[in-house]
Design a protein around this motif. Sequence first.
Motif, PDB file in Angstrom:
ATOM      1  N   GLU A   1       0.947  -1.270   0.072  1.00 56.95           N
ATOM      2  CA  GLU A   1       0.175   0.016  -0.005  1.00 56.95           C
ATOM      3  C   GLU A   1       0.793   1.283  -0.063  1.00 56.95           C
ATOM      4  N   VAL A   2       0.458   2.334  -0.526  1.00 57.94           N
ATOM      5  CA  VAL A   2       0.926   3.655  -0.400  1.00 57.94           C
ATOM      6  C   VAL A   2       0.056   4.608   0.015  1.00 57.94           C
ATOM      7  N   ARG A   3       0.580   5.617   0.834  1.00 59.88           N
ATOM      8  CA  ARG A   3      -0.337   6.629   1.550  1.00 59.88           C
ATOM      9  C   ARG A   3       0.454   8.050   0.864  1.00 59.88           C
ATOM     10  N   GLY A   4      -0.426   9.178   0.980  1.00 59.24           N
ATOM     11  CA  GLY A   4       0.043  10.420   0.613  1.00 59.24           C
ATOM     12  C   GLY A   4      -0.213  10.913  -0.661  1.00 59.24           C
ATOM     13  N   LEU A   5      -1.009  10.304  -1.553  1.00 58.77           N
ATOM     14  CA  LEU A   5      -1.086  10.642  -2.735  1.00 58.77           C
ATOM     15  C   LEU A   5      -2.508  11.552  -2.999  1.00 58.77           C
ATOM     16  N   LYS A   6      -2.404  12.724  -1.946  1.00 58.09           N
ATOM     17  CA  LYS A   6      -3.458  13.502  -2.111  1.00 58.09           C
ATOM     18  C   LYS A   6      -3.430  14.243  -3.306  1.00 58.09           C
ATOM     19  N   SER A   7      -2.487  14.672  -3.478  1.00 55.38           N
ATOM     20  CA  SER A   7      -2.455  15.577  -5.023  1.00 55.38           C
ATOM     21  C   SER A   7      -2.387  15.060  -6.220  1.00 55.38           C
ATOM     22  N   VAL A   8      -2.744  13.816  -6.334  1.00 58.60           N
ATOM     23  CA  VAL A   8      -2.755  12.961  -7.356  1.00 58.60           C
ATOM     24  C   VAL A   8      -4.172  12.751  -7.885  1.00 58.60           C
ATOM     25  N   PRO A   9      -4.729  12.884  -8.773  1.00 57.08           N
ATOM     26  CA  PRO A   9      -5.900  12.618  -9.077  1.00 57.08           C
ATOM     27  C   PRO A   9      -6.433  11.220  -8.944  1.00 57.08           C
ATOM     28  N   SER A  10      -7.499  11.132  -8.213  1.00 57.65           N
ATOM     29  CA  SER A  10      -7.861   9.468  -7.853  1.00 57.65           C
ATOM     30  C   SER A  10      -8.044   8.676  -9.016  1.00 57.65           C
ATOM     31  N   ASN A  11      -8.232   9.075 -10.174  1.00 60.83           N
ATOM     32  CA  ASN A  11      -8.608   8.293 -11.333  1.00 60.83           C
ATOM     33  C   ASN A  11      -7.437   7.922 -11.894  1.00 60.83           C
ATOM     34  N   ARG A  12      -6.209   8.484 -11.502  1.00 62.06           N
ATOM     35  CA  ARG A  12      -5.029   8.344 -12.251  1.00 62.06           C
ATOM     36  C   ARG A  12      -4.274   6.741 -11.750  1.00 62.06           C
ATOM     37  N   ILE A  13      -3.441   6.092 -12.717  1.00 64.50           N
ATOM     38  CA  ILE A  13      -3.022   4.911 -12.546  1.00 64.50           C
ATOM     39  C   ILE A  13      -1.695   5.023 -11.970  1.00 64.50           C
ATOM     40  N   VAL A  14      -1.418   4.409 -10.881  1.00 67.61           N
ATOM     41  CA  VAL A  14      -0.290   4.469 -10.150  1.00 67.61           C
ATOM     42  C   VAL A  14       0.283   2.841 -10.299  1.00 67.61           C
ATOM     43  N   TYR A  15       1.731   2.797 -10.110  1.00 63.22           N
ATOM     44  CA  TYR A  15       2.203   1.237 -10.001  1.00 63.22           C
ATOM     45  C   TYR A  15       3.579   1.470  -9.201  1.00 63.22           C
ATOM     46  N   CYS A  16       4.334   0.513  -8.842  1.00 64.18           N
ATOM     47  CA  CYS A  16       5.465   0.311  -8.063  1.00 64.18           C
ATOM     48  C   CYS A  16       6.309  -0.386  -8.855  1.00 64.18           C
ATOM     49  N   THR A  17       7.775  -0.285  -8.723  1.00 68.29           N
ATOM     50  CA  THR A  17       8.740  -1.189  -9.336  1.00 68.29           C
ATOM     51  C   THR A  17       9.697  -1.752  -8.191  1.00 68.29           C
ATOM     52  N   MET A  18      10.401  -3.001  -8.277  1.00 70.80           N
ATOM     53  CA  MET A  18      11.147  -3.440  -7.406  1.00 70.80           C
ATOM     54  C   MET A  18      12.380  -3.915  -8.031  1.00 70.80           C
ATOM     55  N   GLU A  19      13.595  -3.543  -7.418  1.00 68.23           N
ATOM     56  CA  GLU A  19      14.800  -4.038  -8.033  1.00 68.23           C
ATOM     57  C   GLU A  19      15.775  -4.332  -6.738  1.00 68.23           C
ATOM     58  N   VAL A  20      16.745  -5.424  -6.919  1.00 69.80           N
ATOM     59  CA  VAL A  20      17.775  -5.511  -6.165  1.00 69.80           C
ATOM     60  C   VAL A  20      19.052  -5.447  -6.862  1.00 69.80           C
ATOM     61  N   ASP A  21      20.018  -4.538  -6.301  1.00 70.21           N
ATOM     62  CA  ASP A  21      21.312  -4.549  -6.827  1.00 70.21           C
ATOM     63  C   ASP A  21      21.160  -4.105  -8.295  1.00 70.21           C
ATOM     64  N   GLY A  22      20.290  -3.502  -8.693  1.00 73.39           N
ATOM     65  CA  GLY A  22      20.247  -2.946 -10.290  1.00 73.39           C
ATOM     66  C   GLY A  22      20.109  -4.157 -11.130  1.00 73.39           C
ATOM     67  N   GLY A  23      19.468  -5.399 -10.699  1.00 74.24           N
ATOM     68  CA  GLY A  23      18.972  -6.248 -11.425  1.00 74.24           C
ATOM     69  C   GLY A  23      17.778  -6.164 -12.136  1.00 74.24           C
ATOM     70  N   GLU A  24      17.144  -7.104 -12.286  1.00 71.50           N
ATOM     71  CA  GLU A  24      15.955  -7.326 -13.007  1.00 71.50           C
ATOM     72  C   GLU A  24      14.891  -6.588 -12.287  1.00 71.50           C
ATOM     73  N   LYS A  25      13.771  -5.978 -12.836  1.00 72.15           N
ATOM     74  CA  LYS A  25      13.082  -4.911 -12.185  1.00 72.15           C
ATOM     75  C   LYS A  25      11.565  -6.012 -12.398  1.00 72.15           C
ATOM     76  N   TYR A  26      10.774  -5.858 -11.115  1.00 71.75           N
ATOM     77  CA  TYR A  26       9.430  -6.365 -10.988  1.00 71.75           C
ATOM     78  C   TYR A  26       8.457  -5.276 -10.705  1.00 71.75           C
ATOM     79  N   ARG A  27       7.300  -5.093 -11.715  1.00 70.09           N
ATOM     80  CA  ARG A  27       6.237  -4.329 -11.522  1.00 70.09           C
ATOM     81  C   ARG A  27       5.111  -4.668 -11.011  1.00 70.09           C
ATOM     82  N   THR A  28       4.611  -3.945 -10.039  1.00 62.08           N
ATOM     83  CA  THR A  28       3.275  -4.239  -9.574  1.00 62.08           C
ATOM     84  C   THR A  28       2.070  -4.069 -10.493  1.00 62.08           C
TER      85      THR A  28
END
Length: 1409
Positions: free
Chosen positions: A551-578
């Motif tokens: 979960e992410v909190r604090g996106l008050k300034s971002v319109p609620s209908n906008r699409i958000v996602y996160c990416t994860m990586e370790v040591d600059g390797g392959e990235k995973y996206r939610t």
Amino acid sequence: MLHDSTDDDDDEAVGDFERGAVGHQPVSPNRSGPLSARPVTPYQTTSYPTTTTSSPLLPPKSANVDHLPPTGKASPIHHPNVPSHVHPSPMPIHRILPSLPTTSFIESPALCVRSSTQATFQQDATQPSTVLKAETHSLRSADSTGSSEEPTHPSLQPQLPNVVRSPDHALINSKHRSVHGHPSVSSTGTTLSSTTGVPIDRVPSPSPSLLSEREREESDRVERELEFKRKRLQIYVFICRCIACPFNSKQSSDMARKHLKVTLIQYGVIKERFLSFLNGKTHIEADEAFINAVRSYYEVFLKSERVAKMVQSGGCSSDDFRDVFRINIEKRVRNLPDIDSLKISKDTVLTLWMSKFDAIYRGQDQDQDNPNRRLSKSNYMSTTAELIMSKEQLYDMFQNILNIKKFEHQMIFNSAQLDNNDEQAATIRRELDGRMKQAESLQRQRGLMPKFVHKEMDTLYVDELKKTINDLMGNLESLPVRGGSEQKQLRPRRGPGHGRLTSAGSNPLSGGKSATRPANDDGTNHLDDNEPGLSKLAFVLNFNVNITVKEVRGLKSVPSNRIVYCTMEVDGGEKYRTEHAEAGKPVWESLAEFPTNLILPIVKVKLYMENPGILSLDDNKLGKVTLQIDPTFNKTNWWTDMLKNKSTSTDELKVKLDVRMEKPQNLKMCGWCYARGKNVWKTWKRRYYALVQVSQYWFAICSYREKKSEPTETMPLEGYTVDYAEPDNGLVMHDAKYFFKAVREGDVVTFATNEENERHSWVQALYRATGQSHKPTPPVTATNKASQGAVGSTAKDPVDADRSKKLGFDEYIQSDPCKFDHHDFFKALQSATLDYRLNDPYCSLGWLSPGQSYILEEYCSRYGVRGCVRHLYYLNDLLDRAEQGFMVDPQLIHYSYVFCASHVSGNRPDNNVTTITMEEKDRFNEIKDRLKAFLEHQVTNFRYSFPFGRPEGALKATLSLLERVSSKDVATPISRDEIRNFIGKCLENAAYINYTRVSDQAKIEETVYNSDDSPRKKIDDLIHLAELCIELLQQDAEHYQEAFQQYRELLVEHEEIFWSLFAVDMEHVIDQQPIESWDSFPLFQLLNDYLRGHESLALGRFHQQLRDTFVPLVVRYVDLMESCIAQSIHKGFEKENWKMKTHGCATSEDILWKLDALQDFIRHLHWPDEIFGEHLEKRLKQMASDMIEACGKRVYRHFETWMKKGGLISGTSSDYLLPAECCVMVNVILDCKAQALKLCALNSGDLHQYHTRIDEYLEKILKDMSKALIQKLISALDSVFKKLARYDEGTFFAQILSLAKPINEDGQAYVSCVNTNLEQLRQKISDEIFTLNIFEEWYRQQTQYIFIWLGERTEISLHPYQLACLMLIVKKTRGSFELQGVPEKDLNSQLYSSIMQRLHFEETANAVK
């Protein structure tokens, strides 16, 4: 397994306890413990009294330390009685199985002293019981009263023998108790005795002046109970270690299938079910053949005393019950005739019968209303003995075997850290190191070695020890590296396999040597020449980093209908996206796994907002989180701040993460520490260290840097000793307060941590890795005291640790295994395990379960129990249990015996040269003699040792084992003549035993040799005994003949001896029979029918004796019957009334029946002597011929007399009727002629030697009788025609007689006479052919007579009266004879035609007149 004991057995059960308690004196594990101090007693002079199984590892009955519940008693197991002339059997007594004195090494810290003291225990049956009061320091805790434990079987509660020890010995043991912490402590700090309350420091002298004998005995008894309790606890500690970390053996999954045994209660229920079926109380439909088969099975098998004893011995399973019935019905069904009309095969019949048997056995329709009586299907069907057991199951099993309470197991489990693989591996390394040092000590002090059969074996013995230890080290080395705890499953390491370790740098690993490194066969420690070293790449670790963005909190300034996602990586390797989420609800459950080789990886999580523009190439980054984690990092539902992007608003962004880094199994410890050494880490600096395990014997401390997978520096722990250290003021820093050191010769490495608990964890991990014998003790400081109560401050629960130390369990856990006599321990352990196995629900026959064998094998390998001694102990235990009435598989004894024999003789299958101690050789010879006597007893009593051939193949295995045991050694087998003579003697004794038992069953002594009983009763009882003997030998042939196949002639001799014993009673009974009595012939028929059908006993010694005994009786019987028949002929016909009876008269029927019965009786004797049998046959045939001839003469004489008497009716000859007596006489001759072929024809040789003569004679008599009868009937015709002659033309009377105007009165009278006689002959004479022949001849002579009479009157005309009578006679008689079956050709003969022509002519002439 069933085990029975009487109420008196409770007080006589004795446990075998060796002197010395656990931890008394250090002993060497290289000395094998003894087996049993008992004289070898041959079975020919040894009775088998009822004994109670006693285990040396179960608490004594009189002690109340464990508060054992009372148990029930059962009936004792009795062995078959043996005849006094074969096996003298004194009055039954309860035999006590004492143990052999234990001779072991006693090792002090400096040297080992061999103890030769032997303790002999004696039982005191009147020894009083004393309750041992529980104390605060007792081995039973206050909260253990409610622990669930199974009640101990009475046989498993041995009573400690009563031993009076010397005052010095008692004082030594009193001091020893204080060392172990068992005595209680008074409020003043004075140590008190647990039994008397007297301070141990001031224990009064046990001299008779101060202590009575009773008090001293009581004190010794309590002391032995405490020693016994300490012993089993110590054994259980070693067993727990074997279960926790086995490294030498594996559980077998292909063990022999074991069936559930039938108990006495189930046996009674089964008998009741079959009896109910036979009484018709079940709803199972069955035909008469199946009912007869079940009745035979019930009477012969289920009601047999031998089966009851087999059930009582625990050697009978449901499969045995089923097999016996199957074998029985197979013979019955195979012998049934084939019926073509029934379209059913015999195999189908067998299947149907077995299904009905199963229904009766399980009581499917009887116990529906009584579920308590119903046997479960699992108790009936065959099941596997045991499956592979888990560690928890193994713990529970050995708790029951050693009678360990649940709380005691929990204390041991927690204190010994049995769930910590690292701790157990370290314990094994320390044990093996101690054993190696002990072997080296023995090499220097040869006097401590046991005595060998050859002096040259001293050096070989040490080499054997070292090789065994090296093999154990190799086994441990081959184990894969496992995690410290088994509670959490870790992912397998994906890195390359590791070999031996060599550091690339200033610390080469190949240069040093360690006591913990596996040694070669020569006792040196070095690397193989061709073994490659290991570089730093060997310490590259593999990790898995699991990241979940929630979960992410604090996106008050971002319109609620906008699409958000996160990416994860370790040591600059392959990235995973939610997944995509709306800014109004930014929630995900996306798990990403990242493999990495970095021990300090960098984790980055970034938040993006999707750019909706058409021409936009990149999405907008809102924030990110950068984390540096290590293997100890584990966060769940963790909120952390995100670093905002410059272009984003001023919102505070927070992200909820799950971050976990999984450690590989070879990473034992890691963390930030300060360190400084002489060769490595030369500067005092904070680094990230990791304790890496390459193999079970290779550990190294490595330091790592960020973004580096390879260690910067590596220090192998080989040869280092770790311990706590005092703070160094020059090195103390704000995050370096608690110090510890790793020291070895020429090097000291100092470490410091920020927390006390972290230091303790490092020291414990390094202590396990180094394998050092010294256990570090943390220094007592104010901080340390304050932190003792903190939860989770150490790996072991401080409450459990304090409780374990208070109750004395730490003493058992920390004791050195090298200082105990493990042969003595294993002897007690194996004996208790066998007792437990024999009392479990399976029909084991002495075979241990896979789990038990697995742990015992591990114990022997780990603690150096010699294989030969182990099997000698096992043989001793098996023989003890077999003598006590348990069923033991001889194949199991065979395996152990062959192992010991090959070891003692030096002819091992692997051709390895091994050491042989004098003790092993002496014990083997002792057990060999004992085993030979036992096997001799088994073979002698084979019917009762293996009832109905059960267990299957046991007798054959026993004979094979007997042949092996009788051999001088493994290389020199016994000659065939010797083993045959030995088995022949056994079977000879078996014949005496079997006959004695069967005669006792028939109670032959009470009747045959009782002068008050009648001879008839005696012969009936002897016939009953003969039936039992035949049934016994038939069962032997069915169930034991295959086992004795190679000794077939010996079994035949056994049967001949058996019958020779019967012959003694037979001769005695026959001699007492009256001379005119023939009641003994059924006995001959019974025995002769059995013997002549026996392929080996036919015409044998007993068969010939039987023949010779009955020859005079048969001859006398035939003579008497001949005289009796002759008198019947002479007197019977004189008084005969000639009334019809069956086929003749009463006298003839009696004579012919006697002749036929005599021949039938002699024929059914099936006389064994062919020559005498032919003689009897010829004599009886000749006798029959003579008697029939005499009978014919007598009958014909009476026939002539009766024919002369005449048979007139109304006084005129025309009314003549043949006498019925004459017809009966004809029938007698006809019956004699019919029986002559059967009674006079021989079965061999000249078949008609006697029959032809008597047949011709009887035929002549019949012809004469037929002729006489016809003449008598023709005389009636003659009298009629004489009357008609008076009407001849020209006679004086013709005119006068014509005045009366007769019609045909004389003709009618003759026709009536003919019809009456025809009916008389037809009704009275039984042979129709003979009767028809008479009719034909009568008609022929009648026709001829009329023709002649008419021929005499050719010249004159017939008077009308003559013509009328002749026409009536000729026509009517022809019709009567035609009705009686006279052929047409005889009726219409030429004479008849001539007569009819003349009569027609005369009739025409009279008509013209």
